[in-house]
Design a protein around this motif. Sequence first.
Motif, PDB file in Angstrom:
ATOM      1  N   PRO A  68       3.434  -9.069 -11.006  1.00 20.26           N
ATOM      2  CA  PRO A  68       4.582  -8.485 -10.280  1.00 20.26           C
ATOM      3  C   PRO A  68       4.281  -7.076  -9.775  1.00 20.26           C
ATOM      4  N   VAL A  69       4.787  -6.784  -8.591  1.00 14.01           N
ATOM      5  CA  VAL A  69       4.502  -5.516  -7.925  1.00 14.01           C
ATOM      6  C   VAL A  69       5.048  -4.336  -8.728  1.00 14.01           C
ATOM      7  N   SER A  70       6.210  -4.491  -9.336  1.00 13.74           N
ATOM      8  CA  SER A  70       6.793  -3.376 -10.087  1.00 13.74           C
ATOM      9  C   SER A  70       5.948  -3.018 -11.307  1.00 13.74           C
ATOM     10  N   SER A  71       5.330  -4.021 -11.937  1.00 12.38           N
ATOM     11  CA  SER A  71       4.480  -3.714 -13.092  1.00 12.38           C
ATOM     12  C   SER A  71       3.190  -3.037 -12.649  1.00 12.38           C
ATOM     13  N   ILE A  72       2.667  -3.412 -11.489  1.00  7.09           N
ATOM     14  CA  ILE A  72       1.480  -2.730 -10.964  1.00  7.09           C
ATOM     15  C   ILE A  72       1.805  -1.271 -10.676  1.00  7.09           C
ATOM     16  N   SER A  73       2.963  -1.015 -10.058  1.00 12.12           N
ATOM     17  CA  SER A  73       3.317   0.373  -9.741  1.00 12.12           C
ATOM     18  C   SER A  73       3.575   1.175 -11.017  1.00 12.12           C
ATOM     19  N   PHE A  74       4.097   0.544 -12.060  1.00 12.53           N
ATOM     20  CA  PHE A  74       4.304   1.222 -13.332  1.00 12.53           C
ATOM     21  C   PHE A  74       2.966   1.645 -13.938  1.00 12.53           C
ATOM     22  N   ILE A  75       2.000   0.742 -13.928  1.00 10.14           N
ATOM     23  CA  ILE A  75       0.671   1.055 -14.469  1.00 10.14           C
ATOM     24  C   ILE A  75       0.006   2.149 -13.645  1.00 10.14           C
ATOM     25  N   ILE A  76       0.142   2.077 -12.328  1.00 11.38           N
ATOM     26  CA  ILE A  76      -0.420   3.129 -11.473  1.00 11.38           C
ATOM     27  C   ILE A  76       0.270   4.457 -11.751  1.00 11.38           C
ATOM     28  N   GLY A  77       1.586   4.427 -11.997  1.00  9.63           N
ATOM     29  CA  GLY A  77       2.306   5.653 -12.335  1.00  9.63           C
ATOM     30  C   GLY A  77       1.789   6.293 -13.608  1.00  9.63           C
ATOM     31  N   ILE A  78       1.468   5.467 -14.594  1.00 13.96           N
ATOM     32  CA  ILE A  78       0.919   6.002 -15.841  1.00 13.96           C
ATOM     33  C   ILE A  78      -0.474   6.573 -15.614  1.00 13.96           C
ATOM     34  N   LEU A  79      -1.283   5.869 -14.856  1.00  9.66           N
ATOM     35  CA  LEU A  79      -2.669   6.310 -14.644  1.00  9.66           C
ATOM     36  C   LEU A  79      -2.807   7.387 -13.582  1.00  9.66           C
ATOM     37  N   SER A  80      -1.787   7.560 -12.751  1.00 12.24           N
ATOM     38  CA  SER A  80      -1.923   8.487 -11.622  1.00 12.24           C
ATOM     39  C   SER A  80      -2.065   9.940 -12.061  1.00 12.24           C
ATOM     40  N   MET A  81      -1.416  10.325 -13.117  1.00  9.11           N
ATOM     41  CA  MET A  81      -1.536  11.713 -13.559  1.00  9.11           C
ATOM     42  C   MET A  81      -2.951  11.994 -14.057  1.00  9.11           C
ATOM     43  N   SER A  82      -3.567  11.033 -14.702  1.00  7.80           N
ATOM     44  CA  SER A  82      -4.962  11.215 -15.108  1.00  7.80           C
ATOM     45  C   SER A  82      -5.856  11.305 -13.882  1.00  7.80           C
TER      46      SER A  82
END
Length: 120
Positions: A68-82
């Motif tokens: 699902p697209v929302s779960s991909i964006s959630f994971i990217i949100g977590i990894l984006s700060m790193s």
Amino acid sequence: MEPLFAAFICFIKAHSSILFGGFFGGIIRAILSKTGTKGEKLMGGFMACLVSYYMTPIVVFIVGATIPVSSISFIIGILSMSLVEALISIGRDYQKHPGKLKADIRTIILRVLAAKDDTK
């Protein structure tokens, strides 16, 4: 063709789910982070929101529409700060030692081009 269609749907329909997923991923990453003020952590959530907005269609194109697209964006949100912290670190290192980045890129390119196939 299906991954391309899924990436196109990310741009057309799923704007709110991408934004919310990225924002809450960034907020969770900020809560788990030990450094920074509350304002920096809140701005980290907005930055994660922006990064996930632009990166989610690319990741959907690479991975496909099986997740699902929302779960991909959630994971990217977590990894984006790193990812942002790593890019800032690379930029500061380049500011201190401009020749080092060029040498690192040259070394990586030479390793990739000079890689030999050992499966003969």
